[in-house]
Design a protein around this motif. Sequence first.
Motif, mmCIF file in Angstrom:
data_model
loop_
_atom_site.group_PDB
_atom_site.id
_atom_site.type_symbol
_atom_site.label_atom_id
_atom_site.label_comp_id
_atom_site.label_asym_id
_atom_site.label_seq_id
_atom_site.Cartn_x
_atom_site.Cartn_y
_atom_site.Cartn_z
ATOM 1 N N PRO A 133 4.700 30.673 60.730
ATOM 2 C CA PRO A 133 3.958 29.736 59.870
ATOM 3 C C PRO A 133 3.373 30.408 58.625
ATOM 4 O O PRO A 133 3.228 29.756 57.587
ATOM 5 N N ALA A 134 3.066 31.705 58.695
ATOM 6 C CA ALA A 134 2.521 32.421 57.544
ATOM 7 C C ALA A 134 3.551 32.546 56.416
ATOM 8 O O ALA A 134 3.188 32.794 55.269
ATOM 9 N N GLN A 135 4.841 32.382 56.732
ATOM 10 C CA GLN A 135 5.892 32.468 55.719
ATOM 11 C C GLN A 135 6.048 31.170 54.931
ATOM 12 O O GLN A 135 6.618 31.183 53.846
ATOM 13 N N ILE A 136 5.586 30.069 55.478
ATOM 14 C CA ILE A 136 5.789 28.764 54.843
ATOM 15 C C ILE A 136 4.749 28.564 53.743
ATOM 16 O O ILE A 136 3.553 28.578 53.989
ATOM 17 N N VAL A 137 5.255 28.368 52.510
ATOM 18 C CA VAL A 137 4.399 28.155 51.348
ATOM 19 C C VAL A 137 4.271 26.663 51.047
ATOM 20 O O VAL A 137 3.198 26.186 50.695
ATOM 21 N N ALA A 138 5.373 25.925 51.172
ATOM 22 C CA ALA A 138 5.363 24.495 50.872
ATOM 23 C C ALA A 138 6.437 23.775 51.674
ATOM 24 O O ALA A 138 7.466 24.362 52.019
ATOM 25 N N GLY A 139 6.193 22.501 51.946
ATOM 26 C CA GLY A 139 7.164 21.695 52.678
ATOM 27 C C GLY A 139 7.129 21.981 54.161
ATOM 28 O O GLY A 139 6.182 22.581 54.678
ATOM 29 N N ASP A 140 8.191 21.576 54.822
ATOM 30 C CA ASP A 140 8.312 21.758 56.269
ATOM 31 C C ASP A 140 9.699 22.320 56.588
ATOM 32 O O ASP A 140 10.482 21.687 57.304
ATOM 33 N N PRO A 141 10.030 23.504 56.046
ATOM 34 C CA PRO A 141 11.370 24.046 56.263
ATOM 35 C C PRO A 141 11.605 24.432 57.722
ATOM 36 O O PRO A 141 10.692 24.857 58.418
ATOM 37 N N VAL A 142 12.843 24.248 58.138
ATOM 38 C CA VAL A 142 13.273 24.588 59.494
ATOM 39 C C VAL A 142 14.500 25.482 59.365
ATOM 40 O O VAL A 142 15.373 25.231 58.531
ATOM 41 N N THR A 143 14.567 26.526 60.189
ATOM 42 C CA THR A 143 15.728 27.409 60.168
ATOM 43 C C THR A 143 16.479 27.332 61.480
ATOM 44 O O THR A 143 15.921 26.995 62.526
ATOM 45 N N SER A 144 17.755 27.652 61.405
ATOM 46 C CA SER A 144 18.597 27.779 62.592
ATOM 47 C C SER A 144 19.634 28.846 62.289
ATOM 48 O O SER A 144 19.892 29.173 61.126
ATOM 49 N N ALA A 145 20.205 29.407 63.348
ATOM 50 C CA ALA A 145 21.110 30.537 63.145
ATOM 51 C C ALA A 145 22.103 30.657 64.292
ATOM 52 O O ALA A 145 21.925 30.075 65.358
ATOM 53 N N LEU A 146 23.134 31.436 64.019
ATOM 54 C CA LEU A 146 24.088 31.858 65.033
ATOM 55 C C LEU A 146 24.262 33.350 64.847
ATOM 56 O O LEU A 146 24.716 33.804 63.790
ATOM 57 N N ASP A 147 23.854 34.129 65.842
ATOM 58 C CA ASP A 147 23.964 35.581 65.801
ATOM 59 C C ASP A 147 25.367 35.980 66.228
ATOM 60 O O ASP A 147 25.786 35.694 67.346
ATOM 61 N N LEU A 148 26.091 36.636 65.324
ATOM 62 C CA LEU A 148 27.441 37.118 65.634
ATOM 63 C C LEU A 148 27.440 38.598 65.988
ATOM 64 O O LEU A 148 28.490 39.209 66.135
ATOM 65 N N GLY A 149 26.262 39.200 66.115
ATOM 66 C CA GLY A 149 26.126 40.591 66.525
ATOM 67 C C GLY A 149 26.259 41.573 65.378
ATOM 68 O O GLY A 149 26.834 41.288 64.339
ATOM 69 N N ASN A 150 25.672 42.746 65.562
ATOM 70 C CA ASN A 150 25.742 43.844 64.600
ATOM 71 C C ASN A 150 25.289 43.446 63.199
ATOM 72 O O ASN A 150 25.885 43.854 62.200
ATOM 73 N N GLY A 151 24.220 42.643 63.100
ATOM 74 C CA GLY A 151 23.676 42.259 61.808
ATOM 75 C C GLY A 151 24.460 41.180 61.082
ATOM 76 O O GLY A 151 24.251 40.959 59.897
ATOM 77 N N ARG A 152 25.345 40.492 61.802
ATOM 78 C CA ARG A 152 26.159 39.434 61.195
ATOM 79 C C ARG A 152 25.748 38.092 61.759
ATOM 80 O O ARG A 152 25.316 38.011 62.904
ATOM 81 N N ILE B 218 25.374 33.440 60.920
ATOM 82 C CA ILE B 218 25.329 32.247 60.097
ATOM 83 C C ILE B 218 23.885 31.771 60.166
ATOM 84 O O ILE B 218 23.281 31.748 61.246
ATOM 85 N N TRP B 219 23.332 31.409 59.026
ATOM 86 C CA TRP B 219 21.912 31.038 58.951
ATOM 87 C C TRP B 219 21.765 29.812 58.080
ATOM 88 O O TRP B 219 22.496 29.657 57.095
ATOM 89 N N GLU B 220 20.823 28.938 58.438
ATOM 90 C CA GLU B 220 20.589 27.717 57.678
ATOM 91 C C GLU B 220 19.093 27.471 57.558
ATOM 92 O O GLU B 220 18.329 27.769 58.481
ATOM 93 N N ILE B 221 18.692 26.917 56.399
ATOM 94 C CA ILE B 221 17.291 26.550 56.177
ATOM 95 C C ILE B 221 17.252 25.219 55.433
ATOM 96 O O ILE B 221 18.029 24.989 54.506
ATOM 97 N N THR B 222 16.323 24.340 55.858
ATOM 98 C CA THR B 222 16.147 23.054 55.206
ATOM 99 C C THR B 222 15.194 23.227 54.016
ATOM 100 O O THR B 222 14.523 24.257 53.889
ATOM 101 N N PRO B 223 15.111 22.216 53.126
ATOM 102 C CA PRO B 223 14.283 22.357 51.923
ATOM 103 C C PRO B 223 12.825 22.710 52.212
ATOM 104 O O PRO B 223 12.235 22.277 53.202
ATOM 105 N N GLY B 224 12.278 23.500 51.296
ATOM 106 C CA GLY B 224 10.897 23.960 51.371
ATOM 107 C C GLY B 224 10.794 25.285 50.644
ATOM 108 O O GLY B 224 11.756 25.743 50.015
#
Length: 124
Positions: free
Chosen positions: A38-57, A59-65
Amino acid sequence: MPDILVPEPAALGRMLATGGAFAVPVHEVRLTPAELDPAQIVAGDPVTSALDLGNGRGIWEITPGVVTDVETDELFVVLSGRATIAVEGGTTIEVGPGDVALLAEGAKTTWIVHETLRKVYQSR
């Protein structure tokens, strides 16, 4: 969107070691919700989701904010969406579909996400 499941990172690593390759349809794969501090959120209500493919790889997604972050050394390709990324004391970049971006280790950034952004990334 169909439910496309991907093996866990450990199983994926074994598949790569034995089969030598793996592919995933990045626009259709199901991502797992990821908590934003929550300390990272400056404005809006962004939500993130991800798929970890291992070794620092992955897919990542974030909604507006607007969110802040401290970056790792990362290369990413934007698949969809748009954002403005401002580096504290540095430059500001605009990213959108097809853009390749590099982030420096330790850079303090502010992400202004205009449209839900999905990226594939490699970090170290």
